[in-house]
Design a protein around this motif. Structure first.
Motif, PDB file in Angstrom:
ATOM      1  N   LYS A  15       0.833  -1.209   0.000  1.00 44.81           N
ATOM      2  CA  LYS A  15       0.000   0.000   0.000  1.00 44.81           C
ATOM      3  C   LYS A  15       0.860   1.249   0.000  1.00 44.81           C
ATOM      4  O   LYS A  15       0.519   2.250  -0.619  1.00 44.81           O
ATOM      5  N   MET A  16       2.023   1.177   0.736  1.00 49.47           N
ATOM      6  CA  MET A  16       2.895   2.354   0.802  1.00 49.47           C
ATOM      7  C   MET A  16       3.467   2.685  -0.573  1.00 49.47           C
ATOM      8  O   MET A  16       3.515   3.843  -0.973  1.00 49.47           O
ATOM      9  N   VAL A  17       3.905   1.651  -1.294  1.00 52.67           N
ATOM     10  CA  VAL A  17       4.475   1.876  -2.628  1.00 52.67           C
ATOM     11  C   VAL A  17       3.399   2.434  -3.563  1.00 52.67           C
ATOM     12  O   VAL A  17       3.628   3.399  -4.293  1.00 52.67           O
ATOM     13  N   GLU A  18       2.202   1.872  -3.484  1.00 57.02           N
ATOM     14  CA  GLU A  18       1.109   2.361  -4.330  1.00 57.02           C
ATOM     15  C   GLU A  18       0.820   3.827  -4.034  1.00 57.02           C
ATOM     16  O   GLU A  18       0.599   4.637  -4.934  1.00 57.02           O
ATOM     17  N   PHE A  19       0.833   4.140  -2.734  1.00 60.29           N
ATOM     18  CA  PHE A  19       0.533   5.496  -2.300  1.00 60.29           C
ATOM     19  C   PHE A  19       1.590   6.474  -2.812  1.00 60.29           C
ATOM     20  O   PHE A  19       1.271   7.554  -3.313  1.00 60.29           O
ATOM     21  N   LEU A  78       3.578   6.081  -5.423  1.00 61.91           N
ATOM     22  CA  LEU A  78       3.432   6.203  -6.880  1.00 61.91           C
ATOM     23  C   LEU A  78       2.268   7.122  -7.234  1.00 61.91           C
ATOM     24  O   LEU A  78       2.360   7.966  -8.120  1.00 61.91           O
ATOM     25  N   ASP A  79       1.174   6.937  -6.515  1.00 57.92           N
ATOM     26  CA  ASP A  79      -0.008   7.779  -6.706  1.00 57.92           C
ATOM     27  C   ASP A  79       0.338   9.235  -6.490  1.00 57.92           C
ATOM     28  O   ASP A  79      -0.040  10.109  -7.262  1.00 57.92           O
ATOM     29  N   GLY A  80       1.063   9.480  -5.403  1.00 53.64           N
ATOM     30  CA  GLY A  80       1.428  10.847  -5.047  1.00 53.64           C
ATOM     31  C   GLY A  80       2.230  11.484  -6.160  1.00 53.64           C
ATOM     32  O   GLY A  80       1.968  12.602  -6.583  1.00 53.64           O
ATOM     33  N   ILE A  81       3.227  10.747  -6.640  1.00 52.87           N
ATOM     34  CA  ILE A  81       4.104  11.320  -7.650  1.00 52.87           C
ATOM     35  C   ILE A  81       3.339  11.530  -8.963  1.00 52.87           C
ATOM     36  O   ILE A  81       3.361  12.608  -9.543  1.00 52.87           O
ATOM     37  N   THR A  82       2.613  10.506  -9.401  1.00 53.42           N
ATOM     38  CA  THR A  82       1.978  10.642 -10.712  1.00 53.42           C
ATOM     39  C   THR A  82       0.751  11.539 -10.692  1.00 53.42           C
ATOM     40  O   THR A  82       0.322  12.021 -11.725  1.00 53.42           O
ATOM     41  N   SER A  83       0.171  11.781  -9.495  1.00 53.16           N
ATOM     42  CA  SER A  83      -0.960  12.708  -9.466  1.00 53.16           C
ATOM     43  C   SER A  83      -0.484  14.146  -9.432  1.00 53.16           C
ATOM     44  O   SER A  83      -1.246  15.056  -9.661  1.00 53.16           O
ATOM     45  N   PHE A  84       0.762  14.334  -9.023  1.00 54.47           N
ATOM     46  CA  PHE A  84       1.180  15.707  -8.799  1.00 54.47           C
ATOM     47  C   PHE A  84       2.328  16.216  -9.621  1.00 54.47           C
ATOM     48  O   PHE A  84       2.695  17.374  -9.545  1.00 54.47           O
ATOM     49  N   SER A  85       2.944  15.344 -10.400  1.00 53.24           N
ATOM     50  CA  SER A  85       4.112  15.807 -11.118  1.00 53.24           C
ATOM     51  C   SER A  85       4.185  15.138 -12.480  1.00 53.24           C
ATOM     52  O   SER A  85       3.969  13.939 -12.611  1.00 53.24           O
ATOM     53  N   VAL A  86       4.474  15.938 -13.501  1.00 54.06           N
ATOM     54  CA  VAL A  86       4.678  15.339 -14.822  1.00 54.06           C
ATOM     55  C   VAL A  86       6.163  15.310 -15.152  1.00 54.06           C
ATOM     56  O   VAL A  86       6.550  14.960 -16.252  1.00 54.06           O
ATOM     57  N   ARG A  87       6.983  15.639 -14.134  1.00 52.68           N
ATOM     58  CA  ARG A  87       8.416  15.676 -14.418  1.00 52.68           C
ATOM     59  C   ARG A  87       8.991  14.345 -14.851  1.00 52.68           C
ATOM     60  O   ARG A  87       9.853  14.325 -15.729  1.00 52.68           O
ATOM     61  N   PRO A  88       8.537  13.201 -14.281  1.00 53.11           N
ATOM     62  CA  PRO A  88       9.087  11.936 -14.786  1.00 53.11           C
ATOM     63  C   PRO A  88       8.942  11.823 -16.302  1.00 53.11           C
ATOM     64  O   PRO A  88       9.827  11.298 -16.980  1.00 53.11           O
ATOM     65  N   LEU A  89       7.862  12.353 -16.845  1.00 52.21           N
ATOM     66  CA  LEU A  89       7.679  12.305 -18.304  1.00 52.21           C
ATOM     67  C   LEU A  89       8.721  13.167 -19.008  1.00 52.21           C
ATOM     68  O   LEU A  89       9.264  12.789 -20.045  1.00 52.21           O
ATOM     69  N   GLN A  90       9.009  14.345 -18.408  1.00 53.81           N
ATOM     70  CA  GLN A  90      10.036  15.213 -19.011  1.00 53.81           C
ATOM     71  C   GLN A  90      11.398  14.544 -18.957  1.00 53.81           C
ATOM     72  O   GLN A  90      12.186  14.631 -19.906  1.00 53.81           O
ATOM     73  N   TYR A  91      11.661  13.837 -17.818  1.00 50.99           N
ATOM     74  CA  TYR A  91      12.960  13.187 -17.680  1.00 50.99           C
ATOM     75  C   TYR A  91      13.186  12.174 -18.796  1.00 50.99           C
ATOM     76  O   TYR A  91      14.299  11.957 -19.247  1.00 50.99           O
TER      77      TYR A  91
END
Ligand code: UDP
Ligand code: MG
Length: 319
Positions: free
Chosen positions: A217-221, A223-236
């Motif tokens: 659940k922690m890992v899911e949470f 991941l959720d946090g990052i992908t709901s709030f940041s599009v930077r991984p896509l830029q990277y």
């Protein structure tokens, strides 16, 4: 002085062991606040997130007291959505809304300072734990890494703040106007922008029961946090792609030079390594894009966050 009705929203999942003690302690807080005339009235709203134990029957029993109300969700939807359900039901009644976990690991005494800030005109008060001494070594370091990563990626969340916070009525109304399905409340609250303050407290150990946040659940949470709030991984991904192209140009130049100089090309190894490496990078990139596409998928479905099976001590949408 403006009217101040307090509702404390408490999501509960299999919390029969902690509820009696938590109820007592929260009661005490409400009582003290009332005696000090900090609030006009106070209520605890328990949200039973589809518990499998006796949590709901306990809540129903407590709800015979007018200070306690309960909401039973039809099935387990997770902490964030359970909290959202409580907030939606509390908004029509409360001027001040405080959310806290059922296990009271977050010091309920910090509520006094939160209310003080509210009276000074602050809309959002974040409860921030001073240290993580009571957490396991593993939880402490994974949590720290998560906050660093989140902020590094532009997520901008308050360090060491979980979901123990005070919201004024208008802050809550603004929060509830967010239409998204993927809830990451601490990030969403931070983006509201109203006057805010921080209250520090020592996080305690669970006095009973066990944590309902296993690693999965922690890992899911996270991941959720990052992908709901940041599009930077896509830029990277773009940057990494550009970098690889640059590296391959260097390799071509090197290959040409060694050919002209008459050296034989080095063996298979370097070739094979780069093929694997690039393959891995592409898969990683696809995975990150996939995460975001998954997010879009759940957003466009627009499914409701929760269903209420039963409620007690409250009227629908007004407690
Ligand atoms: N919780 C919930 N639904 C879940 C899991 C947890 O409502 O599916 C509630 C739980 O009852 C508690 C809060 O969320 O009030 C935090 O959970 P827990 O204490 O297990 O997490 P930890 O403090 O270990 O992060
Ligand atoms: Mg806990």
């Amino acid at each position: 002085m403006k009217q101040t009705r307090l509702v404390i929203v408490v999501p509960c999942y299999n919390e029969e062991e902690v509820l009696p003690e938590s109820t007592l302690r929260l009661f005490q807080v409400i009582d003290t606040l009332k005696r000090q005339r900090q609030i006009d009235s106070g209520k605890i709203l328990y949200v039973d997130d589809g518990s499998k134990d006796h949590t709901w029957s306990l809540i129903k029993q407590y709800a015979t007291d007018s200070h306690i109300a309960g909401l039973k969700l039809a099935h387990n939807v997770g902490h964030q959505k359970a909290l959202w359900a409580g907030l939606e039901w509390a908004v029509s009644y409360a001027d001040i809304i405080i959310s806290i976990d059922a296990d009271l690991q977050d010091d309920e005494e910090a509520i006094y300072s939160m209310i003080n800030y509210y009276h000074k005109g602050v809309d959002i008060v974040y409860g921030v734990r001073k240290g993580r001494k009571t957490d396991t070594f593993f939880k402490r370091y994974t949590a720290q890494a998560f906050y660093r990563l989140m902020n590094g990626l532009g997520g901008n969340i308050v360090y060491n703040h979980a979901d123990f916070r005070l919201l004024s009525r208008r802050a809550l109304q603004s929060l509830l106007s967010f239409p998204e399905r993927n809830l990451f409340l601490r990030g969403m609250v931070h983006s509201l922008g109203y006057p805010s303050a921080i209250v520090y407290y020592n996080r305690k150990e669970r006095f009973a029961g066990k944590s309902n946040y296993p690693l999965k659940k922690m890992v899911e949470f996270a991941l959720d946090g990052i992908t709901s709030f940041s599009v930077r991984p896509l830029q990277y991904i773009t940057y990494i792609g550009l970098f690889f192209i640059f590296v391959s140009i260097l390799a071509i130049v090197y290959g040409l030079c060694s050919y002209i100089a008459g050296n034989t090309m080095p063996g298979w190894t370097s070739l094979l390594v780069s093929v694997w490496f690039i393959g891995g990078a592409i898969l990683l990139a696809c995975g990150i894009i996939g995460e975001y596409i998954g997010k879009i998928y759940t957003e466009v479905k627009r499914r409701p966050h929760y269903f209420v099976e039963e409620y007690t001590g409250i009227n629908k949408r007004s407690i």
